[in-house]
Scaffold this active site. Structure first.
Site: not given
Length: 288
Positions: A180, A193
Site C-alpha cells: 500500500s 494497517y
C-alpha cells in the site's frame, strides 16, 4: 464520480460492515476497461487470488482470465460478490473456483492449496490481496484485539498461504503481494494497517532474495487510493466523499487501473523483475 461536472471523487456513502460489499457501492467500481484485449500472457496458468471477489481482487481475476489463466478466488463471506465475479469470469469463457474462509487461519490456507490442486492440478501464481483496515484518529485507541486481527488477516494470512503454496511452485512461478501507499508515506489514522503493509513490503523483498535461485519471482504492488468496497466500509461519509482528492491526479483510481500491474508481474514480460514493488497511486512520488 462525475468528471463532466467537475466532481471526480466519490459521492458520500457508508457501509456498516467489513469486508465491504461491491454490489452496494455507488458508483460501482470499474473492474476492467471496455476493449481490454488479452494476449495469452497467462495462458495455461492457474492463479490463487485472495480477496478476489471484489475491488482490486475482482479486477485481477478478470484480467487474469482474459489473459488465459484459470483462477481460484478466496474470499471471507461476501457470497453475492463472489458469485457475481464467477459469473463474469464464466461469461468470458474462463474457469473459476470459489473458496470461502478466513486466510488468517493457517489450516484454511492449507485447505485452499489442497482444493486448488484437486480442481486445477497445479499452481503457478499466488496473489496475496486480502486485507482489512480500521481507521482510528487516536493511536491509544488501537486495541490489542484490533492490532492482532489486522496483522492476522493482512500479514499472517499472506505468510501462511505463501508457506502452504511454496512446495508446489516451480521455476517460472510468481507471487505478488498487495502492499500500500501507506507503507511508504505513512497514515495517521491507519497506523496498524500501514504497519502490516510495511511488513508485507519487507517480506516481499526478503522472500525474493530467498527464492531467486529457485527461479520463483516475488514482487508487490502498492496501490494508492483505489475505489473498492473497503473504502465505504472503513471511512466516514465525509471522508469517502473526498477520497482520492489529495493525489496529484485529484481522484481515486479504479481497480481496472491497478490490475494490469498484476498481469505484468505474473507474466513473462517481467522475467527480470523480482523483489520490487510497483506504485500505482495517482502520481504520488515516493522514491521507495
Amino acid at each position: 464520480m462525475d468528471e463532466k461536472n467537475g466532481k471526480i471523487t466519490p459521492p458520500a456513502q457508508k457501509q456498516n460492515r467489513q469486508p465491504g460489499l461491491e454490489h452496494n457501492m455507488k458508483p460501482a467500481p470499474e473492474y476492467i476497461r471496455d476493449g481490454y484485449k488479452g494476449s495469452d500472457k497467462l495462458k495455461g496458468k492457474t492463479a490463487i487470488i485472495t480477496g478476489g471477489d471484489s475491488g482490486i481482487g475482482r479486477a485481477i481475476s478478470l484480467h487474469y482470465v482474459k489473459e488465459g489463466a484459470k483462477v481460484v478466488i478466496v474470499y471471507l463471506d461476501e457470497d453475492k460478490d463472489a458469485e457475481r465475479t464467477k459469473e463474469l469470469i464464466e461469461n468470458e469463457g474462463g474457469s473459476c473456483h470459489l473458496i470461502a474462509g478466513d486466510v488468517g487461519d493457517q489450516s484454511f490456507c492449507k485447505q485452499v492449496v489442497k482444493e486448488t490442486l484437486d480442481v486445477f492440478n497445479k499452481i503457478d501464481i499466488l496473489v496475496n490481496n486480502a486485507g482489512e483496515q480500521h481507521p482510528l484518529d487516536d493511536f491509544l485507541d488501537i486495541s490489542s484485539e484490533q492490532l492482532e486481527k489486522t496483522f492476522q488477516t493482512n500479514f499472517f494470512g499472506m505468510f501462511y498461504l505463501t508457506q502452504a503454496v511454496m512446495p508446489y511452485l516451480r521455476k517460472g512461478s510468481t507471487i505478488i503481494n498487495t502492499s500500500s501507499v501507506t507503507a511508504y508515506g505513512g497514515s495517521d489514522d491507519l497506523i496498524d494497517y500501514a504497519s502490516t503493509k510495511g511488513a508485507i513490503t519487507a517480506f516481499t523483498r526478503s522472500l525474493s532474495e530467498n527464492m531467486v535461485s529457485e527461479g520463483i519471482r516475488i514482487n508487490g504492488v502498492a496501490p494508492g487510493p483505489i475505489w473498492t468496497p473497503l473504502i465505504p466500509a472503513s471511512f466516514s461519509k465525509d471522508k469517502v466523499g473526498q477520497f482520492g482528492g489529495n493525489t496529484p491526479m485529484k481522484r481515486p483510481g479504479q481497480p481496472s487501473e491497478v490490475a494490469p500491474a498484476y498481469v505484468y508481474l505474473a507474466s513473462d514480460d517481467s522475467t527480470y523483475v523480482s523483489g520490487q514493488v510497483l506504485h500505482v497511486n495517482g502520481g504520488i512520488v515516493l522514491n521507495g
